[in-house]
Scaffold this motif. Structure first.
Motif, PDB file in Angstrom:
ATOM      1  N   LEU A  80      83.825 -16.766  70.870  1.00  0.00           N
ATOM      2  CA  LEU A  80      84.915 -15.839  70.623  1.00  0.00           C
ATOM      3  C   LEU A  80      84.540 -14.457  71.124  1.00  0.00           C
ATOM      4  N   SER A  81      85.545 -13.701  71.549  1.00  0.00           N
ATOM      5  CA  SER A  81      85.347 -12.336  72.001  1.00  0.00           C
ATOM      6  C   SER A  81      86.169 -11.385  71.156  1.00  0.00           C
ATOM      7  N   CYS A  82      85.683 -10.167  71.009  1.00  0.00           N
ATOM      8  CA  CYS A  82      86.429  -9.130  70.319  1.00  0.00           C
ATOM      9  C   CYS A  82      86.232  -7.823  71.062  1.00  0.00           C
ATOM     10  N   ALA A  83      87.306  -7.314  71.646  1.00  0.00           N
ATOM     11  CA  ALA A  83      87.273  -6.056  72.375  1.00  0.00           C
ATOM     12  C   ALA A  83      87.695  -4.923  71.454  1.00  0.00           C
ATOM     13  N   VAL A  84      86.945  -3.842  71.477  1.00  0.00           N
ATOM     14  CA  VAL A  84      87.196  -2.708  70.598  1.00  0.00           C
ATOM     15  C   VAL A  84      87.648  -1.500  71.417  1.00  0.00           C
ATOM     16  N   ARG A  85      88.663  -0.814  70.924  1.00  0.00           N
ATOM     17  CA  ARG A  85      89.179   0.354  71.639  1.00  0.00           C
ATOM     18  C   ARG A  85      88.202   1.522  71.569  1.00  0.00           C
ATOM     19  N   SER A  86      87.645   1.761  70.405  1.00  0.00           N
ATOM     20  CA  SER A  86      86.660   2.814  70.208  1.00  0.00           C
ATOM     21  C   SER A  86      85.785   2.459  69.021  1.00  0.00           C
ATOM     22  N   ILE A  87      84.528   2.901  69.072  1.00  0.00           N
ATOM     23  CA  ILE A  87      83.596   2.597  68.002  1.00  0.00           C
ATOM     24  C   ILE A  87      82.546   3.692  67.906  1.00  0.00           C
ATOM     25  N   LEU A  88      82.161   4.022  66.690  1.00  0.00           N
ATOM     26  CA  LEU A  88      81.107   4.988  66.454  1.00  0.00           C
ATOM     27  C   LEU A  88      79.752   4.324  66.601  1.00  0.00           C
ATOM     28  N   ARG A  89      78.762   5.096  67.009  1.00  0.00           N
ATOM     29  CA  ARG A  89      77.433   4.549  67.270  1.00  0.00           C
ATOM     30  C   ARG A  89      76.809   3.905  66.041  1.00  0.00           C
ATOM     31  N   THR A  90      77.136   4.420  64.871  1.00  0.00           N
ATOM     32  CA  THR A  90      76.541   3.906  63.643  1.00  0.00           C
ATOM     33  C   THR A  90      77.323   2.743  63.037  1.00  0.00           C
ATOM     34  N   GLN A  91      78.415   2.340  63.666  1.00  0.00           N
ATOM     35  CA  GLN A  91      79.199   1.237  63.157  1.00  0.00           C
ATOM     36  C   GLN A  91      78.689  -0.104  63.667  1.00  0.00           C
ATOM     37  N   ALA A  92      79.231  -1.151  63.083  1.00  0.00           N
ATOM     38  CA  ALA A  92      78.910  -2.511  63.485  1.00  0.00           C
ATOM     39  C   ALA A  92      80.200  -3.291  63.692  1.00  0.00           C
ATOM     40  N   MET A  93      80.095  -4.375  64.425  1.00  0.00           N
ATOM     41  CA  MET A  93      81.196  -5.312  64.583  1.00  0.00           C
ATOM     42  C   MET A  93      80.727  -6.693  64.186  1.00  0.00           C
ATOM     43  N   GLY A  94      81.650  -7.517  63.760  1.00  0.00           N
ATOM     44  CA  GLY A  94      81.282  -8.859  63.370  1.00  0.00           C
ATOM     45  C   GLY A  94      82.498  -9.710  63.100  1.00  0.00           C
TER      46      GLY A  94
ATOM     47  N   GLN B  71      85.429  -4.430  62.122  1.00  0.00           N
ATOM     48  CA  GLN B  71      84.680  -3.241  62.507  1.00  0.00           C
ATOM     49  C   GLN B  71      84.525  -2.343  61.291  1.00  0.00           C
ATOM     50  N   ALA B  72      83.305  -1.906  61.025  1.00  0.00           N
ATOM     51  CA  ALA B  72      83.043  -1.032  59.889  1.00  0.00           C
ATOM     52  C   ALA B  72      81.621  -0.508  59.960  1.00  0.00           C
ATOM     53  N   PHE B  73      81.320   0.430  59.065  1.00  0.00           N
ATOM     54  CA  PHE B  73      79.936   0.838  58.890  1.00  0.00           C
ATOM     55  C   PHE B  73      79.203  -0.283  58.169  1.00  0.00           C
ATOM     56  N   PRO B  74      78.002  -0.614  58.614  1.00  0.00           N
ATOM     57  CA  PRO B  74      77.276  -1.733  58.005  1.00  0.00           C
ATOM     58  C   PRO B  74      76.794  -1.402  56.601  1.00  0.00           C
ATOM     59  N   PRO B  75      76.586  -2.419  55.771  1.00  0.00           N
ATOM     60  CA  PRO B  75      76.844  -3.833  56.048  1.00  0.00           C
ATOM     61  C   PRO B  75      78.321  -4.181  55.940  1.00  0.00           C
TER      62      PRO B  75
ATOM     63  N   GLY C  16      86.587  -5.407  51.604  1.00  0.00           N
ATOM     64  CA  GLY C  16      86.960  -4.226  50.846  1.00  0.00           C
ATOM     65  C   GLY C  16      86.534  -2.931  51.483  1.00  0.00           C
ATOM     66  N   ARG C  17      85.690  -3.027  52.492  1.00  0.00           N
ATOM     67  CA  ARG C  17      85.257  -1.818  53.167  1.00  0.00           C
ATOM     68  C   ARG C  17      85.276  -1.978  54.686  1.00  0.00           C
ATOM     69  N   ILE C  18      86.164  -2.823  55.186  1.00  0.00           N
ATOM     70  CA  ILE C  18      86.334  -3.006  56.622  1.00  0.00           C
ATOM     71  C   ILE C  18      87.314  -1.966  57.136  1.00  0.00           C
ATOM     72  N   ASP C  19      86.954  -1.286  58.204  1.00  0.00           N
ATOM     73  CA  ASP C  19      87.818  -0.245  58.763  1.00  0.00           C
ATOM     74  C   ASP C  19      88.956  -0.825  59.599  1.00  0.00           C
ATOM     75  N   TYR C  20      88.654  -1.847  60.401  1.00  0.00           N
ATOM     76  CA  TYR C  20      89.648  -2.477  61.257  1.00  0.00           C
ATOM     77  C   TYR C  20      89.440  -3.975  61.277  1.00  0.00           C
ATOM     78  N   TRP C  21      90.556  -4.703  61.331  1.00  0.00           N
ATOM     79  CA  TRP C  21      90.554  -6.156  61.466  1.00  0.00           C
ATOM     80  C   TRP C  21      91.210  -6.567  62.771  1.00  0.00           C
ATOM     81  N   GLY C  22      90.666  -7.599  63.395  1.00  0.00           N
ATOM     82  CA  GLY C  22      91.350  -8.234  64.500  1.00  0.00           C
ATOM     83  C   GLY C  22      92.507  -9.068  63.987  1.00  0.00           C
ATOM     84  N   GLN C  23      93.301  -9.585  64.912  1.00  0.00           N
ATOM     85  CA  GLN C  23      94.513 -10.306  64.525  1.00  0.00           C
ATOM     86  C   GLN C  23      94.241 -11.705  64.001  1.00  0.00           C
TER      87      GLN C  23
END
Length: 120
Positions: free
Chosen positions: A20-34, A97-101, A105-112
């Motif tokens: 699976l792939s997930c493309a992000v429009r913008s992300i902060l250096r200290t954030q994580a994706m998963g 996408q969110a600050f880790p971990p 309840g603390r996810i900033d953005y969700w994919g579809q």
């Protein structure tokens, strides 16, 4: 413009593999994706994540050894390679996408969401 766009879902036989792939429009250096995954009537469960800056990954115990997360910074895209897929596993995957971990309840953005169908 949407923040996260998922792709790569589909159908495989039990024991098969899918990426699976997930493309992000913008992300902060200290954030994580998963990714999280979810079965009907169940809570979304953590699958794995990757630190955007360092590339260090965290994988859930029940998929450790089968799933691998990576990212290509120049493509602004994260990937999850899933091997030895099992029919009984939740089949809808959500990029997050969110600050880790990464925790519910603390996810900033969700994919579809994308469907991964594993046939036995």
């Amino acid at each position: 413009q949407v923040q996260l766009v998922e792709s790569g879902g589909g159908s495989v036989q039990a024991g098969g593999s899918l990426t699976l792939s997930c493309a992000v429009r913008s992300i902060l250096r200290t954030q994580a994706m998963g990714w999280f995954r979810q079965a009907p009537g169940k809570e979304r469960e953590f699958v794995g994540s990757i630190s955007w800056s360092s590339g260090d990954s965290s994988i859930a115990d029940d998929v450790k050894g089968r799933f691998t997360i990576s990212r290509v910074i120049t493509k602004s895209t994260a990937y999850i390679q899933m091997n030895s897929l099992k029919p009984e596993e939740p089949d809808v995957y959500y990029c997050a996408q969110a600050f880790p971990p990464l925790r519910l309840g603390r996810i900033d953005y969700w994919g579809q969401g994308t469907q991964v169908t594993v046939s036995s």
